[in-house]
Design an enzyme around this catalytic site. Structure first.
Site, short mmCIF file in Angstrom:
data_model
loop_
_atom_site.label_atom_id
_atom_site.label_comp_id
_atom_site.label_asym_id
_atom_site.label_seq_id
_atom_site.Cartn_x
_atom_site.Cartn_y
_atom_site.Cartn_z
N LYS A 1 -10.35 -29.88 1.85
CA LYS A 1 -10.45 -29.55 3.27
C LYS A 1 -10.07 -30.78 4.10
CE LYS A 1 -12.02 -26.07 1.15
NZ LYS A 1 -12.26 -24.72 1.12
C1 LIG Z 1 -13.25 -23.92 0.18
C2 LIG Z 1 -13.72 -22.67 0.71
C3 LIG Z 1 -15.04 -22.23 0.52
C4 LIG Z 1 -16.02 -22.95 -0.38
O1 LIG Z 1 -16.29 -24.25 0.04
P1 LIG Z 1 -17.06 -25.26 -0.95
O2 LIG Z 1 -17.51 -26.35 -0.04
O3 LIG Z 1 -16.07 -25.70 -1.96
O4 LIG Z 1 -18.19 -24.52 -1.56
C5 LIG Z 1 -15.44 -21.06 1.14
N1 LIG Z 1 -14.58 -20.34 1.89
C6 LIG Z 1 -13.30 -20.71 2.09
C7 LIG Z 1 -12.42 -19.89 2.96
C8 LIG Z 1 -12.82 -21.87 1.49
O5 LIG Z 1 -11.54 -22.22 1.65
#
Ligand SMILES: *Cc1c(COP(=O)(O)O)cnc(C)c1O
Length: 397
Positions: free
Chosen positions: A205
């Protein structure tokens, strides 16, 4: 004893060769984050403590949110969000299949029923018209994803949720720093516009704490529930007991979880937050450059940013024409030292969901998964690398 030096290979270099591969993503972490982590370690408080509280204050203030509650990742944030709203067995939650699988999984964690709807092919986001068609008397909530950082159509979704008296939760895992214009005012995504927004700080992210998540809300009662749920339902957090001159016994008010963030992660997160606006500016510049270099090519469709949205461009997703083979294009790019990923997955096609026949058509979601690829994008990306990626892609089309 002599300490042996171990060579650590930077993750953007291919094993067994010295040719640099342009990675799909690269977190922007530097000495500030390392120093902050070191200080947290040496402070003696490494679990959820003062740094987590400070990160929550910083995050809420940055977002313009009333409350922010840190958790271990965005998957747990989504679970906490649904649990805090009391969503349970028999309840229906409308969301997309076209998302990282955590979006749908968190609905199943609550024993609720995910009702999957299709996307708008231009933005890869949930189609409010499809949501409207999927509402039933059992619908309790809409879980709307801001896919790849692109804000979804919140104005339409908020109106729908209000009209049907159901909750709107934003999966803003990818969307930290993205903006949306509603009623003529630009605001950060996750202020929030729904009842709750959930963020991720995974390294894929835009800012990262290794693993980490955050929930924002304007509702004090919900924030209180988040804090209970993330910490075993404990009435008095250990930070309070630790700082008290009186002996305090805690109660366990509900069946909660251990979804805490550590102070080491929070200390890193506070430094990352300081970089966020610069990172988003840089990513927007790279996306604009890709658009210049790849615009007006037959056989390639660029992602579209609605006029009311400003994406943080967590991913840059291009649609290949149907005559091209997605896997072949990706392999050819990799052979030229360029990492890509295929389009966003569809949960309903995975073995974990094989037993659940989708109620609604998901053809646009499937087409997006099969014909899109994600191009490298990260704040440190050099102009020459942007050009190299664009040229290599043009050669394929
Ligand atoms: C990455 C992601 C998640 C999960 O996030 P984590 O912090 O890895 O648990 C949930 N929803 C979306 C749309 C994502 O891209």
């Amino acid at each position: 004893m002599v300490a042996r030096k171990t060579r650590v290979a930077p993750c953007n270099f291919r094993e067994g060769g010295d040719r640099a591969v342009i990675p799909i993503a690269l977190p922007l972490l530097a000495a500030d984050e390392a120093d902050a982590a070191r200080e947290a370690v040496l402070s003696g408080w490494v679990s959820q403590g003062p740094q987590v509280a400070a990160f929550e204050r910083d995050f809420a203030s940055y977002m313009g949110a009333h409350y922010a509650c840190a958790v271990s990742n965005c998957t747990t944030a989504l679970h906490v969000a649904l649990a805090a709203l009391g969503i349970g067995p028999g309840d229906e939650v409308i969301t997309v299949s076209h998302s990282f699988i955590a979006t749908v999984n968190c609905i199943r964690y609550c024993g609720a029923i995910p009702v999957l709807v299709d996307i708008d092919p231009a933005t890869y986001n949930i189609d409010p018209q499809r949501v409207a068609e999927a509402i039933t008397p059992r619908t309790r909530a809409i879980l709307a994803v801001h896919q790849m950082g692109m804000p979804c159509d919140l104005a339409a979704l908020v109106a729908l949720a209000d009209r049907h008296a159901i909750d709107l939760i934003e999966d803003a895992a990818c969307a930290v720093g993205s903006q949306i214009c509603i009623n003529g005012t630009w605001k950060l995504v996750g202020k929030p516009h729904g009842r709750i927004a959930c963020f991720s700080f995974h390294p894929r992210k835009v800012i990262t704490t290794g693993e980490g998540g955050m929930l924002t809300t304007a509702d004090a009662d919900l924030d209180h529930k988040f804090r209970l749920l993330r910490q075993h339902g404990m009435s008095v957090p250990d930070t309070v007991r630790h700082g008290s001159s009186q002996v305090i016994f805690e109660d366990y008010l509900m069946v909660g979880y251990n979804y805490r963030m550590t102070d080491i992660q929070a200390a890193i997160g506070r430094k990352q937050l300081e970089r966020l606006s610069d990172i988003v500016l840089r990513r927007r510049a790279i996306a604009a450059r890709y658009a210049e270099l790849l615009g007006n090519i037959e056989g390639l469709r660029l992602p579209e940013e609605p006029e009311w949205a400003r994406s943080n461009w967590q991913s840059f997703c291009v649609r290949l024409s149907d005559r091209l083979d997605q896997g072949r294009v990706m392999q050819n790019l990799l052979d030229k030292g360029i990492a890509t990923r295929r389009g966003i997955m569809c949960a309903h096609r995975e073995p974990a969901y094989a037993g659940n026949r989708p109620r609604h058509g998901l053809q646009r979601s499937e087409h997006a998964q099969d014909h899109s690829i994600l191009l490298p994008i990260y704040a440190q990306m050099k102009e020459e690398d942007i050009e190299r990626v664009a040229q290599a892609l043009r050669d394929e089309i």
